[in-house]
Write an enzyme that holds these catalytic residues in place. Structure first.
Site, PDB file in Angstrom:
ATOM      1  N   HIS A 150       0.811  -1.217   0.000  1.00  0.00           N
ATOM      2  CA  HIS A 150       0.000   0.000   0.000  1.00  0.00           C
ATOM      3  C   HIS A 150       0.845   1.267   0.000  1.00  0.00           C
ATOM      4  CE1 HIS A 150      -3.326  -2.721   1.060  1.00  0.00           C
ATOM      5  NE2 HIS A 150      -4.106  -1.760   0.596  1.00  0.00           N
ATOM      6  N   GLY A 151       2.097   1.189   0.372  1.00  0.00           N
ATOM      7  CA  GLY A 151       2.898   2.409   0.341  1.00  0.00           C
ATOM      8  C   GLY A 151       4.243   2.226   1.006  1.00  0.00           C
TER       9      GLY A 151
END
Length: 477
Positions: free
Chosen positions: A323-324
């Site tokens: 996700h990041g």
């Protein structure tokens, strides 16, 4: 190009749809139209990375051919390994390299220069999808595709290329050559697209106003507890309607072109455990990690519980990083891992009763996780969570919180209604009970439903004409 943009709705999509149905009897031609449209769609927002997309398609196409050619030998495993290195390598270079450099510099006290490479939109989605193609060929679940244009269409098909759902090749394969466009599919697709557009434009974008003002305006300097909880609730609603709205639009677009995608959401906010929540949220990603990470590690069939916990931890470490490239996402992943392991030990999902309490516990954990997910860094997340529990020294009550509740309360009420399957149940009763008993004609129901969808669409267009720029949250991943 956003699905929720005037350019897409009134120029790009009508043109593609018209061309597609003009040549819908010739499969190669209509697939070629979709492929050309998909590259144009990606080039509209990322013209500098079209070459990367083309090169990635070519590499995965060749690696799948070699994997199939040497099926059953050690060489096939090496080609699968190369596919993993290539696709995960792309992710590492563009998404994680600067994160690694920054942390290495902080750990060693050296002055290392970051690359500042731009992140290609949707790289996490199309890299996972491309790798799944080679893996499906290796496992013998799908035949290798000799036509490179069909491999390209699978990887870059514009309805789901940017933000999913992640479609496995075994699901997509048969529909490449044989699919049937019908009036029923098309009408359902239109309604599904409009429903997703409404979720995004009418709900998610309004929740974004509240969440952004509170997180960005007060998150650094502290706020009353009531205001912090309003901001957390707003982002909890925003991320659901933003992402599920995109998924609805993707599924609807697919249906209009004769494709059927698997569902990506199943009312996650009615879950009564964290485990159930993740079986209902972003289903395609959960299935991907289960198929290609959890099971290859041994899943839950390993010899002792320590290895099971290790396997779950690896999956959630990967999920967080997917996700990041920030520590907030790592901690968010580890938070979910912790509660999943705790639920496994206490056997929460095997126990009956206490439904309301279990739902409250689940939403508390999920909401806490979304605060960490939304925060810019761990310091901001810690400050925000302290405020939520009244530890920020700013009290509990807030006039600003009451102002947001008054101004946006109707959106929270509608959002809460749509988070539960009440609407689906009402629709079922109307179609099956009322019509079958002869109280109302099927034609009248269809007219009413069509009018309602048209009303939602026109309202969305009004918002789009007067509104600002609100990209989908998952475009960042």
């Amino acid at each position: 190009m956003l699905f929720s943009s005037i350019v897409f709705l009134f120029y790009f999509f009508p043109a593609v749809l018209t061309l597609y149905y003009l040549f819908r009897r010739w499969v190669p031609v209509k697939n070629g139209i979709l492929l050309a449209a998909s590259f144009f769609f990606y080039a509209w927002g990322e013209p500098g990375f079209v070459w990367l997309m083309l090169f990635s398609v070519g590499v995965n196409y060749l690696l799948a051919l070699m994997t199939d050619c040497f099926r059953g030998s050690i060489a096939a495993k090496w080609f699968l390994f190369l596919a993993a290195v290539w696709n995960m390598g792309l992710l590492y270079v563009f998404k994680y390299l600067d994160f690694f450099i920054r942390n290495l510099a902080a750990a060693t006290g050296t002055n290392l220069r970051v690359t500042n490479l731009a992140l290609p939109i949707g790289i996490s989605f199309f890299s996972f999808q491309a790798l799944s193609y080679v893996a499906e060929v290796y496992r013998g679940r799908s035949r290798v595709q000799k036509n490179p244009f069909y491999v390209a269409l699978y990887i870059v098909f514009f309805p789901q290329m940017i933000a999913g759902p992640i479609v496995r090749y075994s699901v997509f394969e048969g529909q490449l050559r044989e699919r049937k466009e019908t009036l029923d599919k098309f009408s359902v697709g239109v309604c599904r697209f409009i429903a997703g557009l409404g979720k995004k434009v009418l709900l998610a974008d309004n929740f974004a106003v509240v969440a952004d003002r509170i997180f960005d305006g007060y998150g650094q300097r502290g706020m009353p507890a009531a205001l912090a909880w309003v901001g957390a609730a707003a982002f909890t609603m925003q991320i659901f309607f933003d992402f599920s709205g995109y998924s609805d639009m993707a599924v609807g677009l697919g249906l209009m072109f004769g494709f059927k995608f698997e569902e990506n959401f199943n009312y996650p906010y009615i879950a009564r455990s964290v485990g159930e929540f993740w079986r209902r949220w972003h289903i395609s990603l959960s299935v991907w990690f289960k198929e290609y990470v959890y099971f290859p590690l041994g899943g839950s069939k390993v010899r002792n519980m320590d290895l099971v916990i290790r396997n779950i931890m690896v999956v959630w470490l990967c999920t967080g990083l997917w996700h990041g490239a920030e520590w907030t996402f790592v901690i968010w992943g580890m938070l979910n891992f912790l509660f999943l392991v705790l639920e496994r030990f206490v056997g929460l999902e095997r126990k009956a009763g206490y439904g309301v309490l279990r739902w409250c516990y689940t939403m508390f954990v999920v909401n806490l996780g979304w605060v960490i997910f939304r925060s810019e860094n761990l310091v901001s997340a810690g400050n925000y969570i302290r405020c939520m529990f009244g530890l920020g020294g700013n009290g509990f009550f807030s006039d600003y919180a009451w102002m947001y509740v008054r101004e946006y309360g109707i959106f929270f009420v509608i959002g809460a209604f749509l988070c539960v399957p009440v609407g689906r149940r009402c629709n079922y009763l109307m179609l099956n009970d009322i019509m079958l008993k002869g109280k109302i004609s099927r034609a009248l129901v269809h007219v009413f439903y069509s009018a309602m969808m048209m009303g939602v669409f026109l309202l969305c267009i009004t918002y789009l004409v007067k509104g600002g720029y609100h990209p989908f949250i998952y475009f960042n991943f």
